[in-house]
Design a protein around this motif. Structure first.
Motif, PDB file in Angstrom:
ATOM      1  N   ALA A   1       1.282   1.259  -1.377  1.00 37.40           N
ATOM      2  CA  ALA A   1       1.137   1.370  -2.832  1.00 37.40           C
ATOM      3  C   ALA A   1      -0.115   0.651  -3.305  1.00 37.40           C
TER       4      ALA A   1
ATOM      5  N   ARG B   1      11.354   5.537   1.237  1.00 38.99           N
ATOM      6  CA  ARG B   1      11.671   4.116   1.291  1.00 38.99           C
ATOM      7  C   ARG B   1      11.099   3.440   2.532  1.00 38.99           C
TER       8      ARG B   1
ATOM      9  N   SER C   1       0.866  13.699  -4.570  1.00 35.29           N
ATOM     10  CA  SER C   1       1.437  13.530  -5.909  1.00 35.29           C
ATOM     11  C   SER C   1       2.916  13.183  -5.828  1.00 35.29           C
ATOM     12  N   ARG C   2       3.635  13.852  -4.918  1.00 36.13           N
ATOM     13  CA  ARG C   2       5.061  13.550  -4.764  1.00 36.13           C
ATOM     14  C   ARG C   2       5.263  12.151  -4.196  1.00 36.13           C
TER      15      ARG C   2
ATOM     16  N   ALA D   1       4.613   9.526  -6.863  1.00 34.68           N
ATOM     17  CA  ALA D   1       5.722   9.553  -7.821  1.00 34.68           C
ATOM     18  C   ALA D   1       6.922   8.814  -7.242  1.00 34.68           C
ATOM     19  N   GLY D   2       7.183   9.011  -5.939  1.00 32.09           N
ATOM     20  CA  GLY D   2       8.286   8.318  -5.287  1.00 32.09           C
ATOM     21  C   GLY D   2       8.062   6.827  -5.209  1.00 32.09           C
ATOM     22  N   LEU D   3       6.787   6.430  -5.112  1.00 30.66           N
ATOM     23  CA  LEU D   3       6.451   5.013  -5.050  1.00 30.66           C
ATOM     24  C   LEU D   3       6.394   4.384  -6.436  1.00 30.66           C
ATOM     25  N   GLY D   4       6.369   5.232  -7.457  1.00 34.05           N
ATOM     26  CA  GLY D   4       6.303   4.727  -8.822  1.00 34.05           C
ATOM     27  C   GLY D   4       4.950   4.145  -9.182  1.00 34.05           C
ATOM     28  N   ILE D   5       3.876   4.742  -8.645  1.00 29.40           N
ATOM     29  CA  ILE D   5       2.523   4.223  -8.900  1.00 29.40           C
ATOM     30  C   ILE D   5       1.607   5.358  -9.336  1.00 29.40           C
ATOM     31  N   GLN D   6       0.361   5.020  -9.613  1.00 27.41           N
ATOM     32  CA  GLN D   6      -0.678   5.994  -9.888  1.00 27.41           C
ATOM     33  C   GLN D   6      -1.883   5.681  -9.018  1.00 27.41           C
TER      34      GLN D   6
ATOM     35  N   GLU E   1      -3.430   2.406  -5.154  1.00 28.18           N
ATOM     36  CA  GLU E   1      -3.748   2.029  -6.530  1.00 28.18           C
ATOM     37  C   GLU E   1      -5.176   1.493  -6.663  1.00 28.18           C
TER      38      GLU E   1
END
Length: 290
Positions: free
Chosen positions: A35, A28, A53-54, A57-62, A39
């Motif tokens: 992010a 957080r 990768s973790r 995933a925690g940021l909710g992005i790719q 991206e």
């Protein structure tokens, strides 16, 4: 004299190198722009691709572009290909396991090579274990220096600490958990067991812990049980050295040779050095006896 700026390129390249700070514990704490740059990057150079990768995933992005590993074992080899991509116009984002790339982490070689190639270099600021530990240590923060990891070999470690024994600024070190007790013992030997310090463990994480004590006490604490997690050690700088009364007698004598009165000369030197005016006055009288 020439000058350069990280905000603009002196060459023809349209590429961009971004050093992206990452959370030191709590996802957080990720800077808002992290992010976005992950991206939109053409290429992301990560110290550990699994940790990246973790993180995403925690940021909710790719991650939008290609991901490559970039760590201490391949930094020299991979830097030229990253510079080639930058010169070709790519946006390359560098992330390390935690904190700011290039600060005791991969990144410096690439920054230097990118600057030499005329590539623009930018930063996404993020959390810093150095500043976080310094802030919570309870030690002076007006002046400090960052010393990174101590040498692993005992002789090299002792020489490094001996050179810092008189350092007046608060010092910040990184250390591995399994070497902490040895490092603290070496600090106590070089700086004195009574030098104030703080061991900051797992900052911003669930089991965050800050232990404040003299170095001697911290050695006992570290040896009493297994210490785990990311470690940052903050050590107080050396206290101002105070000359002995005998060492100050020649200073008073020089003032006397200039025609100053003894009482006045002793008071001036005593005020500047912090010693007792009466003791210095008496020491001068003793030194002048035949």
């Amino acid at each position: 004299m020439s000058s350069s700026s990280s905000g603009s390129s002196s060459g023809s390249s349209s590429g961009l190198l971004v050093l992206a700070g990452t959370p030191i514990g709590d996802v957080r704490d990720a800077p808002p722009r992290l992010a976005a740059v992950l991206e939109s990057a053409d290429l992301v150079a990560a110290e550990d691709t699994r940790r990246l990768s973790r993180l995403v995933a925690g940021l909710g992005i790719q991650v939008g572009g290609r991901i490559v590993s970039y760590h201490e074992h391949n930094e020299s080899k991979r830097t030229p290909e990253l510079v080639e991509a930058l010169v070709g116009g790519a946006t390359v984002v560098v992330v390390t396991d935690a904190g700011m790339p290039s600060v005791s982490d991969p990144g410096y070689r690439l920054v230097a090579a990118a600057v030499d190639a005329g590539v623009r270099v930018s930063v996404v600021p993020g959390p810093s274990a150095v500043l976080t530990a310094l802030a919570v240590s309870g030690l002076p923060v007006d002046r400090f220096c960052f010393e990174g990891f101590l040498p692993r070999k005992a002789g090299d470690r002792a020489r490094t600490l001996a050179a810092l024994a008189a350092e007046p600024r608060t010092m910040v070190f990184f250390e591995a958990p399994h070497r902490l007790a040895v490092a603290l013992a070496a600090m106590a030997e070089a700086f004195g067991a009574d030098r104030p310090a703080a061991v900051c463990r797992e900052l911003t994480k669930t089991y965050e812990e800050v232990v404040r004590a003299a170095l001697g006490g911290l050695v006992s604490w570290a040896e009493s049980g297994e210490v785990r997690g990311e470690i940052t050690v903050v050590v107080a700088g050396a206290p101002p050295s105070v000359a002995s009364v005998e060492e100050l007698v020649p200073q008073v004598q020089r003032l006397l040779d200039e025609g100053r009165r003894l009482k006045e000369a002793a008071a001036e030197v005593a005020a500047a050095s912090g010693v007792s005016k009466r003791e210095l006055y008496d020491a001068v009288l003793v030194a002048r006896r035949p």
